[in-house]
Enzyme design. Sequence first.
Site: not given
Length: 321
Positions: A191, A219, A221
Amino acid sequence: MISKPVTPLEESVEAPEDLKLWEVSADRDFALALHGGAGGRIAELADGRRRDFEAGLSRAYRAGEEILRSGGSALDAVCAAVEVMEDDPLFNAGRGAALTADGEAELDAAVMTGDGHAGAIAASRYARNPVRLARAVMERSEHLLLVAPPAELVAGWDLSVVTPEYFVTEARRQQLVRLQDRLVTGPRHGTVGAVARDTGGRIAAATSTGGMSNQSAGRVGDTPIIGAGTYARDGLAAISCTGHGEAFIRGVVAYDIAARIRYLGSGPAEAVTATFQNELSGRDSSGGLVCVDASGRIVVAHNSPSMFAAYPNKGKLIIHT
């Protein structure tokens, strides 16, 4: 590379054995720190690329620093720094982001200012710079989080629109194949993010990611979850996180740090250390973060094997790769 904290931790804090932490006192009237992901370089980008990563981090830092030095806002600075990394295919954000199990890029981003305003997007596929879209959600809509924002919305806000193929690079395709063939067990997540305090005392955080390589389609996060991977509050701190997203969501990691500063009176290094102990290292999860408090003190920390980061110390730019 600094091998020990610039400022010692308070004696009351028992730091996890795997935690690496650096604290830098404010020496200017603004502050900026950024990360380019925890876990290190993937195999497909590892050989002979260290200087490229260092150059990318330096460019991102200079982009944000230039804004702060000229009296610009913390929000403008963190967005500028993150945007540089989104455009650099070495980092897991924007072009060059990790791919889902279906071979697609689904991008998440968030921004937050210390006065409580925030914007976030998840599973974005058309905005060239997800951090810009997250900021537009904050500034141009009544919402905070948008999922799978359509190309028409991106264009309607006068942001650069690209096709989903723009984000996919050969290195990430190779990584996905190796993961699915179980030929590699290296880092899957990463990230980018930045935190800043400007000359007016305002703070902000911005975070952007492609998630985990080979993740299930859909998905999401911690990056776009305010309080998990991104958080800012005036008088306390701004935090941007990277790592095992599910753990950061469960531990509400970014907010937990700010809450320790607010309610326990902890210093930022003490708060970060306690949060890592309770929510990450103590639960066998890894990652890292950058934090700046209201006075401009910077904390950089991770319990992963490595983390890309850039921050100033005594007039020099420190870069971790």
